[in-house]
Scaffold this active site. Sequence first.
Site, mmCIF file in Angstrom:
data_model
loop_
_atom_site.group_PDB
_atom_site.id
_atom_site.type_symbol
_atom_site.label_atom_id
_atom_site.label_comp_id
_atom_site.label_asym_id
_atom_site.label_seq_id
_atom_site.Cartn_x
_atom_site.Cartn_y
_atom_site.Cartn_z
ATOM 1 N N SER A 172 -6.654 -5.494 3.278
ATOM 2 C CA SER A 172 -6.247 -6.231 4.472
ATOM 3 C C SER A 172 -7.454 -6.862 5.160
ATOM 4 O O SER A 172 -8.558 -6.296 5.142
ATOM 5 C CB SER A 172 -5.569 -5.241 5.427
ATOM 6 N N TYR B 116 -4.853 3.267 10.201
ATOM 7 C CA TYR B 116 -4.329 2.390 9.141
ATOM 8 C C TYR B 116 -5.458 1.579 8.510
ATOM 9 O O TYR B 116 -5.626 1.549 7.288
ATOM 10 C CB TYR B 116 -3.250 1.446 9.698
ATOM 11 N N LYS C 68 -7.432 1.468 4.490
ATOM 12 C CA LYS C 68 -7.746 0.332 3.597
ATOM 13 C C LYS C 68 -9.232 0.358 3.233
ATOM 14 O O LYS C 68 -9.606 0.098 2.095
ATOM 15 C CB LYS C 68 -7.358 -0.991 4.262
HETATM 16 P P1 NAD Z 1 6.395 -2.732 3.278
HETATM 17 O O1 NAD Z 1 6.496 -1.536 4.151
HETATM 18 O O2 NAD Z 1 7.451 -3.758 3.390
HETATM 19 O O3 NAD Z 1 6.300 -2.289 1.748
HETATM 20 C C1 NAD Z 1 5.751 -1.067 1.337
HETATM 21 C C2 NAD Z 1 6.784 -0.393 0.438
HETATM 22 O O4 NAD Z 1 6.239 0.833 -0.050
HETATM 23 C C3 NAD Z 1 8.066 -0.067 1.174
HETATM 24 O O5 NAD Z 1 9.171 -0.579 0.462
HETATM 25 C C4 NAD Z 1 8.085 1.456 1.215
HETATM 26 O O6 NAD Z 1 9.417 1.961 1.133
HETATM 27 C C5 NAD Z 1 7.243 1.827 0.012
HETATM 28 N N1 NAD Z 1 6.526 3.110 0.132
HETATM 29 C C6 NAD Z 1 5.749 3.537 1.167
HETATM 30 N N2 NAD Z 1 5.271 4.763 0.897
HETATM 31 C C7 NAD Z 1 5.717 5.106 -0.345
HETATM 32 C C8 NAD Z 1 5.571 6.239 -1.168
HETATM 33 N N3 NAD Z 1 4.870 7.303 -0.772
HETATM 34 N N4 NAD Z 1 6.165 6.249 -2.390
HETATM 35 C C9 NAD Z 1 6.890 5.199 -2.804
HETATM 36 N N5 NAD Z 1 7.083 4.101 -2.060
HETATM 37 C C10 NAD Z 1 6.507 4.044 -0.835
HETATM 38 O O7 NAD Z 1 4.946 -3.368 3.516
HETATM 39 P P2 NAD Z 1 4.369 -4.771 3.037
HETATM 40 O O8 NAD Z 1 4.230 -5.652 4.225
HETATM 41 O O9 NAD Z 1 5.111 -5.261 1.853
HETATM 42 O O10 NAD Z 1 2.898 -4.313 2.648
HETATM 43 C C11 NAD Z 1 2.577 -4.001 1.297
HETATM 44 C C12 NAD Z 1 1.116 -3.576 1.242
HETATM 45 O O11 NAD Z 1 0.292 -4.608 1.758
HETATM 46 C C13 NAD Z 1 0.793 -2.336 2.062
HETATM 47 O O12 NAD Z 1 -0.168 -1.574 1.361
HETATM 48 C C14 NAD Z 1 0.190 -2.897 3.334
HETATM 49 O O13 NAD Z 1 -0.695 -1.995 3.936
HETATM 50 C C15 NAD Z 1 -0.545 -4.107 2.787
HETATM 51 N N6 NAD Z 1 -0.757 -5.182 3.779
HETATM 52 C C16 NAD Z 1 0.308 -5.668 4.474
HETATM 53 C C17 NAD Z 1 0.099 -6.678 5.411
HETATM 54 C C18 NAD Z 1 1.252 -7.204 6.230
HETATM 55 O O14 NAD Z 1 0.991 -7.784 7.293
HETATM 56 N N7 NAD Z 1 2.498 -7.082 5.808
HETATM 57 C C19 NAD Z 1 -1.178 -7.197 5.602
HETATM 58 C C20 NAD Z 1 -2.250 -6.673 4.864
HETATM 59 C C21 NAD Z 1 -2.016 -5.654 3.941
HETATM 60 C C1 WQD Z 2 -0.661 -11.909 15.468
HETATM 61 C C2 WQD Z 2 -1.028 -12.507 16.813
HETATM 62 C C3 WQD Z 2 -1.103 -10.910 18.618
HETATM 63 C C4 WQD Z 2 3.123 -9.946 18.680
HETATM 64 C C5 WQD Z 2 -1.495 -7.167 11.863
HETATM 65 C C6 WQD Z 2 -2.268 -5.937 11.491
HETATM 66 C C7 WQD Z 2 -3.197 -6.225 10.354
HETATM 67 C C8 WQD Z 2 -2.450 -6.850 9.188
HETATM 68 C C9 WQD Z 2 -1.616 -8.005 9.609
HETATM 69 C C10 WQD Z 2 -1.827 -5.133 7.637
HETATM 70 C C11 WQD Z 2 -1.990 -11.633 17.602
HETATM 71 C C12 WQD Z 2 -0.029 -11.946 18.842
HETATM 72 C C13 WQD Z 2 1.894 -10.501 18.355
HETATM 73 C C14 WQD Z 2 3.701 -10.272 19.934
HETATM 74 C C15 WQD Z 2 1.830 -11.674 20.417
HETATM 75 N N1 WQD Z 2 -1.535 -5.918 8.597
HETATM 76 N N2 WQD Z 2 1.279 -11.355 19.211
HETATM 77 N N3 WQD Z 2 3.033 -11.127 20.745
HETATM 78 O O1 WQD Z 2 -2.382 -8.155 14.725
HETATM 79 O O2 WQD Z 2 -3.176 -10.173 13.407
HETATM 80 O O3 WQD Z 2 -2.401 -8.181 12.227
HETATM 81 O O4 WQD Z 2 -0.780 -7.627 10.717
HETATM 82 O O5 WQD Z 2 -2.858 -4.936 7.089
HETATM 83 O O6 WQD Z 2 -3.768 -5.018 9.987
HETATM 84 O O7 WQD Z 2 -3.006 -5.525 12.621
HETATM 85 O O8 WQD Z 2 -0.749 -9.588 13.396
HETATM 86 O O9 WQD Z 2 1.502 -10.467 13.818
HETATM 87 O O10 WQD Z 2 0.765 -8.394 15.048
HETATM 88 O O11 WQD Z 2 -0.248 -10.567 15.654
HETATM 89 O O12 WQD Z 2 1.250 -12.452 21.189
HETATM 90 O O13 WQD Z 2 4.774 -9.778 20.286
HETATM 91 O O14 WQD Z 2 0.160 -12.586 17.608
HETATM 92 O O15 WQD Z 2 -1.752 -10.619 19.817
HETATM 93 O O16 WQD Z 2 -2.830 -12.484 18.287
HETATM 94 P P1 WQD Z 2 -2.255 -9.023 13.560
HETATM 95 P P2 WQD Z 2 0.416 -9.707 14.470
#
Ligand code: NAD
Ligand code: WQD
Length: 338
Positions: free
Chosen positions: A125, A150, A154
């Site tokens: 991330s 969290y 990562k």
């Molecule tokens: P998500 O929660 O939609 O998907 C994760 C999936 O993993 C879910 O379907 C959940 O049921 C499954 N899961 C969790 N723990 C498990 C376990 N112990 N065994 C089996 N299955 C399990 O999340 P996402 O948004 O698709 O994110 C996927 C990956 O990307 C995650 O590792 C997350 O940290 C990373 N990531 C997400 C974002 C984001 O903003 N969505 C940003 C950066 C990184």
């Molecule tokens: C985006 C912008 C908020 C909600 C998060 C995780 C990061 C990564 C991606 C997994 C920011 C603003 C938000 C609201 C707002 N995930 N906002 N009102 O914080 O950049 O990242 O998701 O790895 O780890 O922290 O994403 O969508 O929460 O926010 O004004 O109700 O929107 O302040 O500027 P963020 P976000």
Amino acid sequence: MATVLVTGGLGYIGSHTVVSLLEAGHKVIVVDNLVNTNAAVLDGITAITGKKPQFYPLDLRQPETASMLFSKHPDIHAVIHFAAFKAVGESVEKPLDYYQNNLNTLVYLLQEVVKKPIAFIFSSSCTVYGQALELPILETAPVLKAMSPYGNTKQIGEEILQDCCLAYPHLKVTALRYFNPIGAHESALIGELPIGVPQNLVPFITQTGVGKRAQLSVFGNDYPTPDGTCIRDYIHVVDLAEAHMAAMNRLLNLTSKASFEVFNVGTGKGSSVLEVIKAYEKVSGRSLPFVFAPPRQGDVTAAYANTHKASTVLGWQARFSLEEAMASAWAWENKLLS
Ligand code: NAD
Ligand code: WQD
């Protein structure tokens, strides 16, 4: 064609990646314990692709899950590891749940993966950068102390992988540092399924648009940015899925000399919260009720990717604009109503 194990493959990013893999002709095995999704996502994947991946509704926190999967499927060529908990705020309240789920699942998988030359892709991330000193952010930017458990999972995850690459010379790993994934598949058959009140901006906007929320609170309007609101790099989830294909192909073709590589996955373009609201208003034809609220603790002012490495080394770059991504998020939100 490869056999690919996708953990968390029914989640938001996982399901879109499974679609890309199936469409490219790969054999896909999905493991997901449904803790943050539901089994109906499998139907969406099947409806889009005409193919049903083999699905195991199992928990990777049980060490025997990984060993069973690898003994049942000795032909796995690649693992794409999405399974994790991802709510930043919740991780502050329940750090042990986050360390247990996000790190144990990784270790149990690696205990199997290191036995053979299997390509491994890890969901990292942009959160590992914190507030980077230079924008756009290069992969070489320092990893700062994580602002949440969290984020720490990562960082530690990347370190575990680097240690394993040193210890097991045949292991090839790519960590993809996603910026802000948004949007949904064009069919609106799969998309994001936030549980409870969305913490992320775009699902909060679209839920406000359909009347599930009264108004958006914009967190902070006095940041040192052109319009005072925070800047992020919003990437269409379908582009993100394609980046996994590019990373997997590079690993399977043994193109890389390095055993551990990191890539930013973003568009390279920063958008402010007010610009995201404008994009929503344009694609929906509606105005969005919002108020300015105090800054949210832990938010960085601005983060967007330098995408040079991904485009030159992986040959991948984002195709979709913010408006296109927002239009797909809006279509998905409306589909959820029906
Ligand atoms: P998500 O929660 O939609 O998907 C994760 C999936 O993993 C879910 O379907 C959940 O049921 C499954 N899961 C969790 N723990 C498990 C376990 N112990 N065994 C089996 N299955 C399990 O999340 P996402 O948004 O698709 O994110 C996927 C990956 O990307 C995650 O590792 C997350 O940290 C990373 N990531 C997400 C974002 C984001 O903003 N969505 C940003 C950066 C990184
Ligand atoms: C985006 C912008 C908020 C909600 C998060 C995780 C990061 C990564 C991606 C997994 C920011 C603003 C938000 C609201 C707002 N995930 N906002 N009102 O914080 O950049 O990242 O998701 O790895 O780890 O922290 O994403 O969508 O929460 O926010 O004004 O109700 O929107 O302040 O500027 P963020 P976000």
